[in-house]
Design a protein around this motif. Sequence first.
Motif, PDB file in Angstrom:
ATOM      1  N   THR A  32       0.800  -1.222   0.000  1.00  0.00           N
ATOM      2  CA  THR A  32       0.000   0.000   0.000  1.00  0.00           C
ATOM      3  C   THR A  32       0.832   1.270   0.000  1.00  0.00           C
ATOM      4  O   THR A  32       0.289   2.373  -0.131  1.00  0.00           O
ATOM      5  N   TYR A  33       2.146   1.131   0.143  1.00  0.00           N
ATOM      6  CA  TYR A  33       3.037   2.300   0.086  1.00  0.00           C
ATOM      7  C   TYR A  33       4.461   1.819  -0.133  1.00  0.00           C
ATOM      8  O   TYR A  33       4.884   0.808   0.426  1.00  0.00           O
ATOM      9  N   GLY A  34       5.210   2.558  -0.954  1.00  0.00           N
ATOM     10  CA  GLY A  34       6.626   2.260  -1.124  1.00  0.00           C
ATOM     11  C   GLY A  34       6.908   0.977  -1.887  1.00  0.00           C
ATOM     12  O   GLY A  34       6.119   0.527  -2.717  1.00  0.00           O
ATOM     13  N   LYS A  35       8.058   0.363  -1.553  1.00  0.00           N
ATOM     14  CA  LYS A  35       8.509  -0.857  -2.211  1.00  0.00           C
ATOM     15  C   LYS A  35       9.074  -1.830  -1.186  1.00  0.00           C
ATOM     16  O   LYS A  35       9.575  -1.421  -0.138  1.00  0.00           O
ATOM     17  N   CYS A  36       9.011  -3.114  -1.510  1.00  0.00           N
ATOM     18  CA  CYS A  36       9.680  -4.141  -0.704  1.00  0.00           C
ATOM     19  C   CYS A  36      10.114  -5.264  -1.645  1.00  0.00           C
ATOM     20  O   CYS A  36       9.786  -5.250  -2.834  1.00  0.00           O
ATOM     21  N   VAL A  37      10.839  -6.220  -1.120  1.00  0.00           N
ATOM     22  CA  VAL A  37      11.384  -7.305  -1.943  1.00  0.00           C
ATOM     23  C   VAL A  37      10.930  -8.648  -1.389  1.00  0.00           C
ATOM     24  O   VAL A  37      10.956  -8.878  -0.172  1.00  0.00           O
ATOM     25  N   TYR A  38      10.523  -9.528  -2.293  1.00  0.00           N
ATOM     26  CA  TYR A  38      10.237 -10.922  -1.959  1.00  0.00           C
ATOM     27  C   TYR A  38      11.115 -11.818  -2.820  1.00  0.00           C
ATOM     28  O   TYR A  38      11.397 -11.499  -3.980  1.00  0.00           O
ATOM     29  N   TRP A  39      11.571 -12.914  -2.244  1.00  0.00           N
ATOM     30  CA  TRP A  39      12.153 -14.004  -3.003  1.00  0.00           C
ATOM     31  C   TRP A  39      11.234 -15.197  -2.827  1.00  0.00           C
ATOM     32  O   TRP A  39      11.034 -15.685  -1.703  1.00  0.00           O
ATOM     33  N   VAL A  40      10.641 -15.641  -3.920  1.00  0.00           N
ATOM     34  CA  VAL A  40       9.696 -16.757  -3.876  1.00  0.00           C
ATOM     35  C   VAL A  40      10.239 -17.873  -4.752  1.00  0.00           C
ATOM     36  O   VAL A  40      10.449 -17.686  -5.958  1.00  0.00           O
ATOM     37  N   MET A  47       8.230  -5.623  -5.168  1.00  0.00           N
ATOM     38  CA  MET A  47       6.822  -5.259  -5.093  1.00  0.00           C
ATOM     39  C   MET A  47       6.670  -3.775  -4.821  1.00  0.00           C
ATOM     40  O   MET A  47       7.344  -3.219  -3.949  1.00  0.00           O
ATOM     41  N   GLU A  48       5.769  -3.117  -5.557  1.00  0.00           N
ATOM     42  CA  GLU A  48       5.518  -1.701  -5.403  1.00  0.00           C
ATOM     43  C   GLU A  48       4.079  -1.457  -4.971  1.00  0.00           C
ATOM     44  O   GLU A  48       3.230  -2.357  -5.045  1.00  0.00           O
ATOM     45  N   LYS A  49       3.822  -0.227  -4.529  1.00  0.00           N
ATOM     46  CA  LYS A  49       2.464   0.140  -4.146  1.00  0.00           C
ATOM     47  C   LYS A  49       1.492  -0.210  -5.270  1.00  0.00           C
ATOM     48  O   LYS A  49       1.744   0.047  -6.440  1.00  0.00           O
ATOM     49  N   GLY A  50       0.366  -0.816  -4.875  1.00  0.00           N
ATOM     50  CA  GLY A  50      -0.662  -1.174  -5.844  1.00  0.00           C
ATOM     51  C   GLY A  50      -0.578  -2.593  -6.335  1.00  0.00           C
ATOM     52  O   GLY A  50      -1.445  -3.037  -7.090  1.00  0.00           O
ATOM     53  N   GLU A  51       0.457  -3.349  -5.917  1.00  0.00           N
ATOM     54  CA  GLU A  51       0.604  -4.731  -6.361  1.00  0.00           C
ATOM     55  C   GLU A  51       0.250  -5.694  -5.236  1.00  0.00           C
ATOM     56  O   GLU A  51       0.447  -5.398  -4.055  1.00  0.00           O
ATOM     57  N   LEU A  52      -0.256  -6.841  -5.625  1.00  0.00           N
ATOM     58  CA  LEU A  52      -0.523  -7.892  -4.641  1.00  0.00           C
ATOM     59  C   LEU A  52       0.227  -9.162  -5.025  1.00  0.00           C
ATOM     60  O   LEU A  52       0.538  -9.402  -6.191  1.00  0.00           O
TER      61      LEU A  52
END
Length: 259
Positions: A32-40, A47-52
């Motif tokens: 819902t805000y900013g960016k984060c990182v996933y390793w799947v 991942m950026e705001k607006g993505e699920l």
Amino acid sequence: MITPLEVRHINGVGWYEEAVQTEGTWRLSLVTYGKCVYWVNGEKQIMEKGELLLIPGDVSYYGKSIPTVTHTQIVVHLQGDPADGLPALERAEVLRHRPGCYELIHERMKAIHQQWQERPSYYVMMSQALLMEVLIYVNRELDRGVIPPEKHMHAERMKRYIERHYREKLTKDDLGDAIGKTPNYAAALFKSMTNQTISQYVHDQRMKRALYLLTESQLSIQEIAEFLGYRDLSYFYRIFKRITGTQPSDWLHERPPVI
């Protein structure tokens, strides 16, 4: 039945999480805000705001904040049965999606988190209903297939235009001009991308501002209504009640004291 097992709101720059989803469960995250990182499964996802991101059972993952970058996300761990008829839950692979109706999904996810925090009567049933609504919105978009980037761009441009002019009387002609398309094309595209009409989206934006003004300002309800473009106070009350389920006066007690 799709049922939440855990609901969290992640906020900050020091988040780290690592796990393996158990069979029959999923992890649904909406940034819902900013960016984060996933390793799947070893694959990097920024991942950026607006993505699920929907991670199915038996899939390993870890995620973390990007250094110096603040982000927020709402995460729901859920269990259910793929036989419920939701294709997104039948997938063996991870689903990464940018929903066109992000605002609707965000509101439902916030409501799920609120139910889980406050735990009013029947909060599990309410959370189940809201979560099912989220998944239906996602599946409807998946059923339509890949949305061309141009349509996403036009939809975002129309949303930004509304956010700048929501206090004014807006029409499909205005949005058509904003994206350089015909009014009917703009209206149809907006509805298909957001699952809302232009009018519904404008009222939603106004009511978000109304809630802020009711709790954080000293303006009267009449002044707030006029500020938001409602000259008829009774009409403002009807719209507010329809969208929030409450009356404007219900929020006045949350105002900060006048010093």
